[in-house]
Design a protein around this motif. Structure first.
Motif, PDB file in Angstrom:
ATOM      1  N   GLY A 165       3.731  13.422   1.689  1.00  0.00           N
ATOM      2  CA  GLY A 165       4.299  12.784   2.885  1.00  0.00           C
ATOM      3  C   GLY A 165       3.204  11.976   3.559  1.00  0.00           C
ATOM      4  N   ASP A 166       2.327  11.389   2.732  1.00  0.00           N
ATOM      5  CA  ASP A 166       1.119  10.752   3.278  1.00  0.00           C
ATOM      6  C   ASP A 166       1.272   9.239   3.438  1.00  0.00           C
ATOM      7  OD1 ASP A 166       1.191  10.831   0.498  1.00  0.00           O
ATOM      8  OD2 ASP A 166      -0.971  10.968   0.240  1.00  0.00           O
ATOM      9  N   GLY A 167       2.507   8.807   3.657  1.00  0.00           N
ATOM     10  CA  GLY A 167       2.718   7.446   4.141  1.00  0.00           C
ATOM     11  C   GLY A 167       2.549   6.348   3.112  1.00  0.00           C
ATOM     12  N   ILE A 168       2.560   5.129   3.625  1.00  0.00           N
ATOM     13  CA  ILE A 168       2.601   3.936   2.780  1.00  0.00           C
ATOM     14  C   ILE A 168       1.403   3.834   1.822  1.00  0.00           C
ATOM     15  CG2 ILE A 168       1.562   2.489   4.600  1.00  0.00           C
ATOM     16  CD1 ILE A 168       4.388   0.990   2.810  1.00  0.00           C
ATOM     17  N   GLY A 209       7.904  12.729   8.186  1.00  0.00           N
ATOM     18  CA  GLY A 209       8.285  13.323   6.902  1.00  0.00           C
ATOM     19  C   GLY A 209       7.646  14.688   6.709  1.00  0.00           C
ATOM     20  N   GLY A 210       6.361  14.778   6.943  1.00  0.00           N
ATOM     21  CA  GLY A 210       5.632  16.034   6.747  1.00  0.00           C
ATOM     22  C   GLY A 210       6.106  17.108   7.715  1.00  0.00           C
ATOM     23  N   ALA A 243      11.841   6.778   9.734  1.00  0.00           N
ATOM     24  CA  ALA A 243      11.634   8.167  10.148  1.00  0.00           C
ATOM     25  C   ALA A 243      12.834   9.002   9.714  1.00  0.00           C
ATOM     26  CB  ALA A 243      11.437   8.245  11.652  1.00  0.00           C
ATOM     27  N   ALA A 244      14.027   8.416   9.862  1.00  0.00           N
ATOM     28  CA  ALA A 244      15.237   9.134   9.428  1.00  0.00           C
ATOM     29  C   ALA A 244      15.179   9.385   7.924  1.00  0.00           C
ATOM     30  CB  ALA A 244      16.485   8.325   9.771  1.00  0.00           C
TER      31      ALA A 244
END
Ligand code: FAD
Length: 430
Positions: free
Chosen positions: A159-162, A19-20, A322-323
């Motif tokens: 965009g730092d994930g879950i 994402g980032g 990821a998409a």
């Protein structure tokens, strides 16, 4: 003469995952922007073995100019088996459409390198773990890092994930929980299992009563020599999260062979043989966490936007995260580009567009998963004495195929954007 350029926009992207990196590529192409990725890791290093890249992901990778370096195993055949007996229960039909969009299983490192290669030089700052954020009103957002440094941005892209720190700052009441699924992942040399019958001929799911074994090739044989080729194993153990009180590891800690193999002792000998070939020390353990849907993906008066896993904590459901993260970044860039003028960045309008396009998409995913869960619960209620075979049938039926989930796997993000513009024109917008 007054400048025709929009005013400088300082964008801080938190996290250097798909994402980032994708957002940085898309946003850097805009006029007069200063884009920086702040990533906590010492080096950009993907963990987690392989990843599925299908039409939706190829499409957005193409838009980002990053599709070329991503090569893997073309998934011409996917099998679902009874993990205990090996019986084939379902064989997914071969993909349709142009070969360049066929689903592939790819080493995660390949996706990461392809994206990183397209991020402008000097954009990524490593060893920058965000610890907190402060809303400075019209002056932007202050970002405080664990190393004591700070910076100010006009727009923060979470965009730092879950386990997003950005999400926590904007939505402090939101929380994620262990889902009951633990995933053990590894890449092993194909040569170590090439003599085991049937294992490497197709990407296969071997379903058991309390988990499954997933195995797939991940390399393009025209690029990678037979000695270098790897086989991915993702072995899942599923427990009742309310009764399993053991320690949970969110992402990529080592697991012993004994621990992993202990969950698969009753599986087909081919599965056990593959597990036995994994070198001690190579397994990585991931506990899946998930949380409820966010009503909105933006906050702090349009100075913060969440993308990727931070925006929809679904724990890898649909195998296409990821998409989703890349699509988020690309749409964000389009929305900003569309709403900026030579006088203002107009972030409010841009983030509204982003939310209007992406929130309903994530809502649809949450609703779909709820329906799937309800079907399984209903099946158990109707037939309380369900055998393993019954529940297996229900589980395999619950796997949405490419066609049933074409709104995900067949998503064309460029088409989505064009549709938005068309609707805007019809409704008399800009
Ligand atoms: C078991 C499993 C299998 C999956 N399989 C697939 C698949 O086949 N195909 C697919 O498309 N997706 C798959 N996914 C989902 C996919 O991995 C994620 O959706 C995707 O990685 C999300 O990208 P992201 O950039 O949002 O977050 P991440 O990839 O999680 O990246 C977040 C980044 O932020 C950094 N970070 C975190 N906190 C901070 C902080 N405070 N300060 C600075 N940096 C920080 C992290 O170090 C990391 O680099 C799977 C997920 C799981 C769990």
């Amino acid at each position: 003469m007054p400048s025709s350029q929009p005013p400088l926009l300082r964008i801080a992207i938190i996290g250097g995952g798909p994402g980032g990196l994708g957002s940085a590529i898309a946003l850097s192409s805009l006029d007069n922007v200063e884009v920086t990725i702040y990533e906590q890791a010492k080096e950009l290093r993907e963990i987690g073995a392989g990843i599925r890249i299908g039409f939706n992901c190829w499409t957005v990778l193409g838009l980002l100019g990053a599709a070329e370096g991503v090569k893997g195993h073309v998934k011409t055949q996917v099998l679902h088996r009874n993990g205990l007996t090996g019986e084939i229960l379902k064989a997914n039909p071969p993909p349709k459409g142009p070969l360049e969009f066929w689903p592939q299983r790819v080493r995660r490192t390949r996706l990461q390198s392809a994206l990183k290669a397209k991020v402008p030089e000097g954009t990524i700052k490593l060893q920058k773990r965000l610890s907190s954020l402060e809303d400075l009103g019209s002056d932007g957002v202050r970002l405080n890092f664990e190393d004591g440094t700070e910076t100010i941005a006009d727009l923060v892209v979470g965009g730092d994930g879950i386990r997003s720190v950005v999400r926590e700052a904007v939505f402090p009441d939101h929380s994620i929980k262990f889902t009951g699924t633990t995933i053990f992942r590894v890449l092993i040399p194909v040569s170590s299992i090439s003599h085991t019958p049937d294992l490497t001929v197709a990407t296969s799911w071997w379903h058991g009563p309390t988990g499954h074994f997933y195995g797939s090739l991940v390399d393009d044989p025209s690029e990678t020599s037979p000695e270098e080729q790897k086989f991915e194993i993702a072995a899942r153990k599923v427990v009742d999260p309310t009764t399993d009180l053991g320690k949970k590891f969110s992402w990529g800690v080592p697991a012993t062979k004994e621990r992993v193999e202990s969950f698969f002792t009753n599986f087909d000998p081919r599965v056990r043989e593959a597990l036995s070939k994994v070198p001690e020390g190579d397994w990585k353990e991931f506990s899946a966490f998930a949380g409820p849907r966010l009503e909105k993906l933006t906050g702090w008066d349009n100075k913060i936007v969440l993308i990727g896993d931070a925006s929809h904590p679904l724990s890898g459901a649909f195998g296409s995260g990821a998409a989703f993260a890349l699509e988020d970044g690309w749409i964000l860039a389009r929305a900003i580009e569309h709403t900026r003028t030579s006088r203002t960045n107009n972030l409010g309008a841009a983030l509204d567009i982003f939310d209007t396009i992406r929130s309903p998409y994530y809502l649809r995913m949450y609703e779909y998963l709820d329906q799937q869960k309800a079907k399984i619960v209903e099946g158990k209620a109707v037939n309380p004495g369900q055998t393993f075979e019954d529940s297996l049938k229900a589980r395999i039926n619950s796997f949405g195929g490419e066609e049933q989930l074409s709104w995900i796997y067949g998503n064309n993000i460029e088409g989505v954007w064009k549709e938005f513009l068309d609707n805007e024109n019809i409704n008399g917008g800009k």
